[in-house]
Write a protein that holds these residues in place. Structure first.
Motif, mmCIF file in Angstrom:
data_model
loop_
_atom_site.group_PDB
_atom_site.id
_atom_site.type_symbol
_atom_site.label_atom_id
_atom_site.label_comp_id
_atom_site.label_asym_id
_atom_site.label_seq_id
_atom_site.Cartn_x
_atom_site.Cartn_y
_atom_site.Cartn_z
ATOM 1 N N TYR A 80 -46.030 3.947 -4.304
ATOM 2 C CA TYR A 80 -44.775 4.411 -5.526
ATOM 3 C C TYR A 80 -44.358 5.169 -5.398
ATOM 4 O O TYR A 80 -45.213 6.429 -5.054
ATOM 5 C CB TYR A 80 -45.182 3.973 -6.819
ATOM 6 N N LEU A 81 -42.863 5.837 -4.813
ATOM 7 C CA LEU A 81 -42.814 6.805 -5.415
ATOM 8 C C LEU A 81 -41.962 7.317 -6.308
ATOM 9 O O LEU A 81 -41.543 6.690 -7.117
ATOM 10 C CB LEU A 81 -41.274 6.806 -4.407
ATOM 11 N N SER A 82 -42.578 8.579 -6.819
ATOM 12 C CA SER A 82 -43.100 9.395 -7.843
ATOM 13 C C SER A 82 -41.084 10.845 -7.991
ATOM 14 O O SER A 82 -42.158 11.622 -7.308
ATOM 15 C CB SER A 82 -43.968 9.088 -8.673
ATOM 16 N N GLY A 83 -40.826 10.182 -9.223
ATOM 17 C CA GLY A 83 -39.613 11.260 -8.803
ATOM 18 C C GLY A 83 -38.690 11.778 -7.264
ATOM 19 O O GLY A 83 -38.693 10.545 -6.686
ATOM 20 N N THR A 103 -45.913 -1.703 1.385
ATOM 21 C CA THR A 103 -44.025 -1.785 0.873
ATOM 22 C C THR A 103 -44.304 -0.503 -0.025
ATOM 23 O O THR A 103 -44.647 0.223 -0.376
ATOM 24 C CB THR A 103 -44.322 -2.774 -0.137
ATOM 25 N N LEU A 104 -42.868 0.101 -0.042
ATOM 26 C CA LEU A 104 -42.508 1.334 -0.123
ATOM 27 C C LEU A 104 -41.281 1.227 -1.565
ATOM 28 O O LEU A 104 -40.511 1.132 -0.908
ATOM 29 C CB LEU A 104 -41.618 2.430 0.742
ATOM 30 N N ARG A 105 -42.174 1.671 -2.821
ATOM 31 C CA ARG A 105 -40.907 1.458 -4.026
ATOM 32 C C ARG A 105 -40.956 2.483 -4.887
ATOM 33 O O ARG A 105 -41.932 3.347 -4.721
ATOM 34 C CB ARG A 105 -42.059 0.397 -5.024
ATOM 35 N N ASP A 141 -38.279 -0.972 0.238
ATOM 36 C CA ASP A 141 -37.931 -1.548 -1.228
ATOM 37 C C ASP A 141 -37.281 -1.032 -2.531
ATOM 38 O O ASP A 141 -38.491 0.031 -3.622
ATOM 39 C CB ASP A 141 -39.007 -2.999 -1.474
ATOM 40 N N GLY A 142 -35.921 -0.588 -2.429
ATOM 41 C CA GLY A 142 -35.409 -0.189 -3.793
ATOM 42 C C GLY A 142 -35.293 1.119 -4.017
ATOM 43 O O GLY A 142 -35.082 1.567 -5.221
ATOM 44 N N ARG A 161 -40.622 -5.702 12.736
ATOM 45 C CA ARG A 161 -40.670 -6.163 11.163
ATOM 46 C C ARG A 161 -40.369 -5.628 9.893
ATOM 47 O O ARG A 161 -41.008 -5.298 9.313
ATOM 48 C CB ARG A 161 -42.163 -7.716 10.894
ATOM 49 N N GLY A 162 -39.544 -4.698 10.797
ATOM 50 C CA GLY A 162 -38.955 -4.112 8.759
ATOM 51 C C GLY A 162 -37.705 -4.260 8.635
ATOM 52 O O GLY A 162 -37.214 -5.410 8.825
ATOM 53 N N VAL A 163 -37.806 -3.848 6.954
ATOM 54 C CA VAL A 163 -37.181 -4.225 5.661
ATOM 55 C C VAL A 163 -36.478 -3.186 5.156
ATOM 56 O O VAL A 163 -37.700 -2.488 4.486
ATOM 57 C CB VAL A 163 -38.051 -5.998 5.280
ATOM 58 N N ILE A 164 -35.039 -3.390 4.640
ATOM 59 C CA ILE A 164 -35.171 -2.691 3.231
ATOM 60 C C ILE A 164 -34.163 -3.802 2.550
ATOM 61 O O ILE A 164 -33.584 -4.439 3.445
ATOM 62 C CB ILE A 164 -34.048 -1.981 4.070
ATOM 63 N N ARG A 165 -34.494 -3.719 1.352
ATOM 64 C CA ARG A 165 -34.220 -4.031 0.613
ATOM 65 C C ARG A 165 -33.812 -3.567 -0.636
ATOM 66 O O ARG A 165 -34.283 -2.827 -1.379
ATOM 67 C CB ARG A 165 -34.601 -5.467 0.436
ATOM 68 N N ARG A 166 -32.723 -4.210 -1.581
ATOM 69 C CA ARG A 166 -32.614 -3.976 -3.212
ATOM 70 C C ARG A 166 -32.197 -2.039 -3.006
ATOM 71 O O ARG A 166 -32.942 -1.681 -3.830
ATOM 72 C CB ARG A 166 -33.855 -3.958 -3.620
ATOM 73 N N THR A 167 -31.582 -1.905 -2.210
ATOM 74 C CA THR A 167 -31.552 -0.098 -2.434
ATOM 75 C C THR A 167 -30.196 0.207 -1.944
ATOM 76 O O THR A 167 -28.567 -0.542 -1.325
ATOM 77 C CB THR A 167 -32.480 0.535 -0.818
#
Length: 451
Positions: A80-83, A103-105, A141-142, A161-167
């Motif tokens: 979770y990235l905070s701030g 997953t990075l959110r 993710d986002g 197998r990288g993914v970028i979504r909802r960004t």
């Protein structure tokens, strides 16, 4: 064409940075339940104000660097990235595992975002990327990205197998999303106000790139394989929008692109792909294009081949076109079940020979048709709205669109009484329509066949 993928100078295939306004930044601190996943596994927190000596188990004890957080949470976990993460380049070399990505959110309680902090490509930021991913099995993710003075985010050769979504990605001087990794997925993203170096075709850098695109593997050589981009919305992008460059195996589907400055969807030195159910509208750039342009670094011998364009809708935009830079031939290209409204089609002759196995079937063409090399093309069961019919079983009738001036895909549905209902030819590549409804046999002409 002068629009190219741009090779950064710091041993990096492609990437993106953002520049410009921060007015659209996500900086709320509310609880965003949509970003929570009950199966996301262990969680580690990341903050630019954190410390890698922390355990990362709470926002108050967050890690400071991306790789420390990824290694701490391990495969199958979530960071979770905070701030706000401000004015700092990011290189992610830590990895997940196949089937167990990291997953990075954004932190749901203090939503994190990336602010590149620059508005022009000056100094040490020039020719480089805000975010570079070299680790494999990483899902972005986002986490919003903006204000990048050059490119924004790049997935390098090793980042399989990288993914970028909802960004959300915006205010980018050059390219938003660039990929030279295999088995890549970009889905449900919003990209706007990017490639600002080319506003109004100013070409401040001599070239422009693409919004989401694959590219050549500069570090290890070879084409990108298995590139998928779907359900993305792209607007006010001043270069190409979605591109399969140097790609073998791709799917470009269900994207909304407007307005078009250069090319809506471009396949260049690409093969074995599907372009389907895209809505490309407004602007003077080319709606769809295919080519095999020359690139000194890529020794690709075969021309464009084995690509299906189906159930796409274009509206009030430039032509569908074969660009004759480089290899002047192509084969096994299939244009089936498309609705081209106020759009021309132009495919020049193949001077090198080998033009074979190509189809133009079950399409509505409300525009001029320029196909100068008839041999090698099968043309039948199309509606030539403006006359000048070509091929067999041709119609030259008004399609009966329900509301062509609405500016939406729904407006280009055909009415129940349209003469195009059931007037098409059954085709193995055309089993459903733009809205996913099963096609009857025979199908209707164009992208619409549902009730």
């Amino acid at each position: 064409m002068t629009f190219r993928f741009i090779r950064p100078t710091h041993l990096l295939a492609f990437a993106l940075l953002g520049c410009g306004s921060t007015s659209n930044a996500i900086n709320d601190t509310g609880n965003d339940a949509s970003l929570r996943n009950p199966e996301e596994g262990p969680v580690v927190y990341l903050s630019q104000q954190g410390n890698d000596d922390n355990d990362g188990l709470t926002a108050a004890t967050a890690k400071r660097t991306w790789n420390a957080a990824i290694e701490a949470v391990g495969p199958g976990g979530t960071v979770y990235l905070s701030g706000r993460y401000y004015n700092e380049r990011i290189v992610i070399w830590a990895s997940g595992e196949q089937g167990r990505p990291v997953t990075l959110r954004p932190d749901p309680n203090n939503r994190g975002f990336i602010d590149g902090g620059k508005s022009n490509p000056q100094g040490t930021w020039r020719d480089d990327n805000l975010i570079r991913v070299t680790g494999h099995d990483i899902v972005w993710d986002g986490i919003e990205i903006f204000n990048s003075p050059w490119n924004a985010i790049g997935f390098d050769d090793e980042a399989a197998r990288g993914v970028i979504r909802r960004t959300k990605i915006h205010d980018v001087y050059m390219q938003p999303v660039s990929v030279s990794a295999d088995d890549f997925l970009a889905e449900d993203n919003e990209i706007h106000d990017s490639e600002l170096s080319n506003v109004n075709n100013s070409k401040l850098e001599g070239v422009a790139g693409t919004g989401i695109g694959s590219g050549w593997k500069f570090d290890i050589g070879g084409r990108t394989k298995n590139f998928t981009t779907r359900r993305n919305k792209i607007w006010n992008n001043w270069g190409e929008n979605i591109s399969a460059f140097h790609c073998d195996g791709f799917v470009i589907s269900d994207n909304d692109i407007s307005p078009v400055t250069a090319v809506g969807i471009y396949t260049d030195n690409a093969a074995n792909g599907v372009v389907e159910r895209n809505f490309v509208h407004d602007g003077e750039g080319r709606a769809l294009a295919f080519a095999s342009e020359p690139y000194g670094y890529a020794n690709i011998k075969d021309p464009p081949h084995d690509i299906v364009w189906r159930n796409n809708i274009t509206r009030s935009v430039g032509p569908v076109v074969f660009i004759r830079d480089g290899r002047k031939t192509y084969y096994n290209l299939h244009f089936v079940g498309n609705t081209f409204y106020d759009t021309e089609f132009y495919a020049d002759k193949g001077d090198e020979g080998g033009v074979r196995g190509n189809e133009f079937v079950d399409n509505i063409l409300d525009g001029n048709f320029h196909l100068l090399d008839m041999p090698g093309w099968s043309i039948h069961h199309n509606d030539w709205v403006r006359g000048n019919a070509q091929g067999s079983n041709a119609l030259t009738v008004a399609p009966g669109f329900v509301n062509p001036n609405a500016g939406t895909p729904e407006g280009l549905k055909i009415s129940a009484s349209s003469p195009l209902r059931g007037a098409g030819a059954a085709h193995a590549n055309l089993t459903a329509d733009y809205w996913g409804a099963s096609r009857p046999s025979p199908p209707s002409i164009g992208a619409h066949d549902s009730p």
